[in-house]
Design a protein around this motif. Structure first.
Motif, short mmCIF file in Angstrom:
data_model
loop_
_atom_site.label_atom_id
_atom_site.label_comp_id
_atom_site.label_asym_id
_atom_site.label_seq_id
_atom_site.Cartn_x
_atom_site.Cartn_y
_atom_site.Cartn_z
N ALA A 12 0.82 -1.21 0.00
CA ALA A 12 0.00 0.00 0.00
C ALA A 12 0.86 1.26 0.00
CB ALA A 12 -0.94 0.01 1.20
N THR A 13 1.94 1.24 0.75
CA THR A 13 2.83 2.40 0.81
C THR A 13 3.47 2.68 -0.54
OG1 THR A 13 3.28 1.97 3.14
CG2 THR A 13 4.83 3.40 1.99
N LYS A 14 3.92 1.62 -1.20
CA LYS A 14 4.54 1.78 -2.52
C LYS A 14 3.58 2.45 -3.50
CE LYS A 14 5.11 -1.27 -6.21
NZ LYS A 14 5.41 -2.60 -6.72
N TRP A 15 2.35 1.94 -3.58
CA TRP A 15 1.38 2.50 -4.53
C TRP A 15 0.89 3.88 -4.10
CZ3 TRP A 15 1.50 0.85 -9.20
CH2 TRP A 15 1.93 -0.44 -9.46
N THR A 16 0.89 4.14 -2.81
CA THR A 16 0.54 5.48 -2.31
C THR A 16 1.55 6.51 -2.82
OG1 THR A 16 -0.56 4.67 -0.32
CG2 THR A 16 0.36 6.89 -0.22
N LEU A 17 2.82 6.18 -2.74
CA LEU A 17 3.85 7.12 -3.20
C LEU A 17 3.70 7.41 -4.69
CD1 LEU A 17 6.90 5.84 -1.15
CD2 LEU A 17 5.48 7.85 -0.71
N LYS A 58 -3.99 -6.10 -6.38
CA LYS A 58 -3.52 -7.17 -7.26
C LYS A 58 -2.11 -7.61 -6.88
CE LYS A 58 -2.75 -8.73 -11.93
NZ LYS A 58 -1.84 -9.70 -11.42
N GLU A 59 -1.24 -6.64 -6.59
CA GLU A 59 0.14 -7.01 -6.21
C GLU A 59 0.14 -7.84 -4.93
OE1 GLU A 59 4.29 -5.01 -4.71
OE2 GLU A 59 3.14 -3.92 -6.21
N PHE A 60 -0.69 -7.46 -3.98
CA PHE A 60 -0.73 -8.23 -2.73
C PHE A 60 -1.27 -9.64 -2.99
CE2 PHE A 60 -2.55 -9.11 1.60
CZ PHE A 60 -1.32 -9.30 2.21
N LYS A 61 -2.28 -9.73 -3.85
CA LYS A 61 -2.81 -11.04 -4.23
C LYS A 61 -1.71 -11.89 -4.87
CE LYS A 61 -6.24 -13.22 -7.24
NZ LYS A 61 -7.32 -12.98 -8.21
N ASP A 62 -0.94 -11.30 -5.75
CA ASP A 62 0.16 -12.02 -6.40
C ASP A 62 1.20 -12.48 -5.38
OD1 ASP A 62 -1.12 -11.61 -8.82
OD2 ASP A 62 0.20 -9.97 -9.45
N GLN A 63 1.48 -11.64 -4.40
CA GLN A 63 2.44 -12.01 -3.35
C GLN A 63 1.93 -13.17 -2.50
OE1 GLN A 63 3.53 -8.60 -0.97
NE2 GLN A 63 4.67 -7.64 -2.63
N LEU A 64 0.62 -13.29 -2.43
CA LEU A 64 0.02 -14.38 -1.64
C LEU A 64 -0.15 -15.65 -2.49
CD1 LEU A 64 -2.69 -12.39 0.35
CD2 LEU A 64 -0.55 -13.34 1.22
N GLY A 65 0.41 -15.66 -3.67
CA GLY A 65 0.34 -16.85 -4.51
C GLY A 65 -0.91 -16.93 -5.37
N GLY A 66 -1.55 -15.80 -5.60
CA GLY A 66 -2.73 -15.78 -6.46
C GLY A 66 -4.04 -15.97 -5.71
N TYR A 67 -3.97 -16.11 -4.41
CA TYR A 67 -5.18 -16.28 -3.59
C TYR A 67 -5.24 -15.14 -2.58
CZ TYR A 67 -5.32 -20.97 -5.50
OH TYR A 67 -5.38 -22.03 -6.36
#
Length: 181
Positions: A12-17, A58-67
């Motif tokens: 969230a911080t990355k995309w906020t910046l 979406k990035e967080f979902k990808d980091q969680l392995g697509g789930y």
């Protein structure tokens, strides 16, 4: 190689910046092109807000392995909205109070005309303008922070519904990422 746990705050911080930088560029672009703050073009700034919020989810979902659960997706969007609102609120305060006080004066002139059209007395108009000059940057800051959070929560709910993909009982989480199938 060390496995790093997915972190919604970091995402969230990355995309906020990214969003805050785009918003600052848009703000100065609108000012440079003399686009009035009440112009419908101001709604263009919602596009990057929504896009970056969805990209964070979406990035967080990808980091969680697509789930991702609905709650995890919403939390990521909420954090993005909160951080965006706070950073943008600081920028709005500095912009109106220090960097471009002419924008506040222009806005107050617009409000003066609206109040006159509503039939307010000159004394009422003068009092309102005095309050606006004194507290305008602070009001802008608070409105930005709260508006971003509320709007972001709504968009986060939509994004969470879109990105939600929970593991079924048949999905086995691979405990060894280096294993080959």
């Amino acid at each position: 190689m060390e496995n790093v746990a997915a972190n919604p705050t970091k995402v969230a911080t990355k995309w906020t910046l990214f969003y805050v930088l785009v918003s600052i560029v848009l703000t100065y672009t609108f000012e440079f092109l003399n686009i009035a703050p009440e112009s419908p073009l101001k709604y263009i700034s919602y596009i990057p807000f929504i896009a970056f919020l969805f990209l964070a989810q979406k990035e967080f979902k990808d980091q969680l392995g697509g789930y991702i659960t609905f709650g995890q997706a919403f939390t990521t969007g909420f954090r993005y909205s909160l951080f965006s609102g706070l950073l943008l609120a600081i920028f709005v305060y500095l912009y109106l109070a220090v960097l471009s006080p002419g924008m506040l004066a222009h806005s107050l002139e617009q409000q003066q005309q609206v109040m006159a059209d509503k039939g307010m007395s000159q004394d009422q108009i003068d009092k309102a303008l005095e309050i606006g000059k004194k507290w305008g940057p602070l009001f802008g800051m608070i409105a930005t922070a709260l508006g971003s959070l509320i709007f972001g929560c709504i968009i986060s709910l939509i994004g969470a519904a879109i990105f939600k993909k929970e593991r079924s009982v048949y999905d086995v989480q691979d405990s060894n990422p280096d294993a080959t199938v």
